[in-house]
Design a protein around this motif. Structure first.
Motif, PDB file in Angstrom:
ATOM      1  N   GLU A  91      46.719-147.201 -21.424  1.00  0.00           N
ATOM      2  CA  GLU A  91      47.627-147.145 -22.567  1.00  0.00           C
ATOM      3  C   GLU A  91      48.274-148.495 -22.843  1.00  0.00           C
ATOM      4  N   ARG A  92      48.560-149.268 -21.792  1.00  0.00           N
ATOM      5  CA  ARG A  92      49.215-150.567 -21.977  1.00  0.00           C
ATOM      6  C   ARG A  92      48.344-151.548 -22.753  1.00  0.00           C
ATOM      7  N   LYS A  93      47.024-151.286 -22.805  1.00  0.00           N
ATOM      8  CA  LYS A  93      46.111-152.166 -23.519  1.00  0.00           C
ATOM      9  C   LYS A  93      45.976-151.806 -24.996  1.00  0.00           C
ATOM     10  N   CYS A  94      46.656-150.759 -25.428  1.00  0.00           N
ATOM     11  CA  CYS A  94      46.472-150.255 -26.793  1.00  0.00           C
ATOM     12  C   CYS A  94      47.558-150.759 -27.744  1.00  0.00           C
ATOM     13  N   TRP A  95      47.152-151.397 -28.825  1.00  0.00           N
ATOM     14  CA  TRP A  95      48.050-151.681 -29.938  1.00  0.00           C
ATOM     15  C   TRP A  95      48.469-150.344 -30.513  1.00  0.00           C
ATOM     16  N   PRO A  96      49.741-150.181 -30.945  1.00  0.00           N
ATOM     17  CA  PRO A  96      50.180-148.877 -31.450  1.00  0.00           C
ATOM     18  C   PRO A  96      49.264-148.337 -32.544  1.00  0.00           C
ATOM     19  N   LEU A  97      48.938-147.061 -32.456  1.00  0.00           N
ATOM     20  CA  LEU A  97      48.037-146.452 -33.427  1.00  0.00           C
ATOM     21  C   LEU A  97      48.557-146.613 -34.849  1.00  0.00           C
ATOM     22  N   GLU A  98      49.878-146.553 -35.022  1.00  0.00           N
ATOM     23  CA  GLU A  98      50.458-146.693 -36.359  1.00  0.00           C
ATOM     24  C   GLU A  98      50.102-148.038 -36.987  1.00  0.00           C
ATOM     25  N   ASN A 161      40.979-153.157 -29.190  1.00  0.00           N
ATOM     26  CA  ASN A 161      41.794-153.596 -28.064  1.00  0.00           C
ATOM     27  C   ASN A 161      40.906-154.224 -26.981  1.00  0.00           C
ATOM     28  N   ASP A 162      41.463-154.378 -25.806  1.00  0.00           N
ATOM     29  CA  ASP A 162      40.727-154.837 -24.630  1.00  0.00           C
ATOM     30  C   ASP A 162      39.910-153.653 -24.133  1.00  0.00           C
ATOM     31  N   SER A 163      38.698-153.500 -24.675  1.00  0.00           N
ATOM     32  CA  SER A 163      37.888-152.315 -24.387  1.00  0.00           C
ATOM     33  C   SER A 163      36.410-152.663 -24.374  1.00  0.00           C
ATOM     34  N   GLY A 164      35.611-151.733 -23.865  1.00  0.00           N
ATOM     35  CA  GLY A 164      34.178-151.926 -23.853  1.00  0.00           C
ATOM     36  C   GLY A 164      33.591-152.052 -25.243  1.00  0.00           C
ATOM     37  N   PHE A 180      44.879-158.555 -27.153  1.00  0.00           N
ATOM     38  CA  PHE A 180      45.081-158.651 -25.705  1.00  0.00           C
ATOM     39  C   PHE A 180      46.529-158.939 -25.365  1.00  0.00           C
ATOM     40  N   GLN A 181      46.945-158.436 -24.203  1.00  0.00           N
ATOM     41  CA  GLN A 181      48.192-158.900 -23.621  1.00  0.00           C
ATOM     42  C   GLN A 181      47.987-160.322 -23.127  1.00  0.00           C
ATOM     43  N   SER A 182      48.992-161.173 -23.346  1.00  0.00           N
ATOM     44  CA  SER A 182      48.875-162.583 -22.955  1.00  0.00           C
ATOM     45  C   SER A 182      48.536-162.707 -21.471  1.00  0.00           C
ATOM     46  N   GLY A 183      47.565-163.547 -21.172  1.00  0.00           N
ATOM     47  CA  GLY A 183      47.126-163.770 -19.801  1.00  0.00           C
ATOM     48  C   GLY A 183      45.847-163.032 -19.467  1.00  0.00           C
ATOM     49  N   GLU A 184      45.695-161.832 -19.999  1.00  0.00           N
ATOM     50  CA  GLU A 184      44.494-161.047 -19.716  1.00  0.00           C
ATOM     51  C   GLU A 184      43.258-161.664 -20.365  1.00  0.00           C
ATOM     52  N   GLU A 185      43.452-162.316 -21.518  1.00  0.00           N
ATOM     53  CA  GLU A 185      42.295-162.850 -22.245  1.00  0.00           C
ATOM     54  C   GLU A 185      41.583-163.951 -21.465  1.00  0.00           C
ATOM     55  N   ALA A 186      42.321-164.653 -20.602  1.00  0.00           N
ATOM     56  CA  ALA A 186      41.704-165.738 -19.830  1.00  0.00           C
ATOM     57  C   ALA A 186      40.569-165.221 -18.955  1.00  0.00           C
ATOM     58  N   HIS A 187      40.714-164.004 -18.457  1.00  0.00           N
ATOM     59  CA  HIS A 187      39.696-163.414 -17.591  1.00  0.00           C
ATOM     60  C   HIS A 187      38.709-162.521 -18.340  1.00  0.00           C
ATOM     61  N   PHE A 188      39.187-161.827 -19.400  1.00  0.00           N
ATOM     62  CA  PHE A 188      38.414-160.707 -19.924  1.00  0.00           C
ATOM     63  C   PHE A 188      38.116-160.751 -21.421  1.00  0.00           C
ATOM     64  N   SER A 202      53.653-158.478 -25.306  1.00  0.00           N
ATOM     65  CA  SER A 202      53.560-157.033 -25.535  1.00  0.00           C
ATOM     66  C   SER A 202      52.770-156.834 -26.811  1.00  0.00           C
ATOM     67  N   LEU A 203      51.786-155.949 -26.782  1.00  0.00           N
ATOM     68  CA  LEU A 203      50.954-155.777 -27.956  1.00  0.00           C
ATOM     69  C   LEU A 203      51.757-155.344 -29.178  1.00  0.00           C
ATOM     70  N   ALA A 204      52.868-154.667 -28.952  1.00  0.00           N
ATOM     71  CA  ALA A 204      53.710-154.243 -30.077  1.00  0.00           C
ATOM     72  C   ALA A 204      54.263-155.434 -30.852  1.00  0.00           C
TER      73      ALA A 204
END
Length: 220
Positions: A91-98, A161-164, A180-188, A202-204
């Motif tokens: 859930e933390r990887k998801c931009w708000p659905l709205e 989002n950060d997904s398959g 992406f949440q900042s920092g995660e993009e460097a790896h993924f 924060s994606l929000a």
């Protein structure tokens, strides 16, 4: 292949392959590694993995399967569309659905119709909300993997989002914007010649205006 460091699983997988050599790649890099996970895999395997790989060619049969799904959903052949996947593995990887719904409602007609891709759990969780709230009436699909590759390959743009699904969109050469949440993009971060990321602590914090501007710019 992946075994997440579980020795018994590694041994069983090695026996199943029948190969003379079995390499097990980590699903997350060690804390001291600051690069992309693909670079770590390449180092372990002794191969060079390009930073901007050529698009992976999607078999015609997969494209035809996707076209059939779109036609049955009311999107005629030849009509342009862009794809969205609002889900992720956490859930933390998801931009708000709205925010996704606002992007759908505000997207220029030049992008074509919005096609929202949902897995079975996401369909159950969000399907009705998307149908009711989106003014532009997006097409909702839950395609199998092969058809998903064909669908993404034919899209004018992709947002996720950060997904398959985001990695798959980048791999087949679709103009891709991954959130992406900042920092995660460097790896993924997804790798592809037409793939970009938008990041925030924060994606929000990512605004609809920023995401839409980046998406339209990629598609253009």
């Amino acid at each position: 292949c992946f075994a997440a460091g579980v020795r018994s699983a590694e041994e069983r997988l090695a026996l199943l392959t029948g190969a003379g050599r079995a390499d097990f790649l980590p699903v997350r890099p060690p804390s001291e590694f600051g690069g992309h996970l693909l670079d770590l895999w390449g180092r372990q395997l002794g191969v060079e993995i390009p930073r901007e790989p050529a698009p992976w060619p999607v078999p015609p049969a997969w494209r035809e399967e996707a076209a059939g799904l779109l036609a049955r959903a009311g999107l005629p052949s030849g009509k342009g569309y862009w794809a969205i996947h609002p889900g992720a593995g956490a859930e933390r990887k998801c931009w708000p659905l709205e925010r996704f719904l606002e992007v759908i409602a505000s997207a220029p007609r030049s992008l074509g119709r919005a096609v929202v891709v949902l897995g079975p759990v996401e369909e159950e969780q969000w399907g009705e909300r998307i149908r009711e709230a989106a003014e532009r009436g997006p097409t909702l699909l839950s395609p199998p993997l092969a058809a998903l590759a064909g669908l993404l390959a034919g899209a004018k743009a992709y947002l996720g989002n950060d997904s398959g699904a985001s990695h798959l969109a980048a791999a087949v050469g679709t103009p891709t914007l991954a959130l992406f949440q900042s920092g995660e993009e460097a790896h993924f971060a997804p790798r592809g010649r037409r793939a970009e990321v938008a990041c925030a602590a924060s994606l929000a914090e990512l605004s609809v205006g920023l995401v839409l501007e980046r998406l339209v710019g990629l598609a253009g």
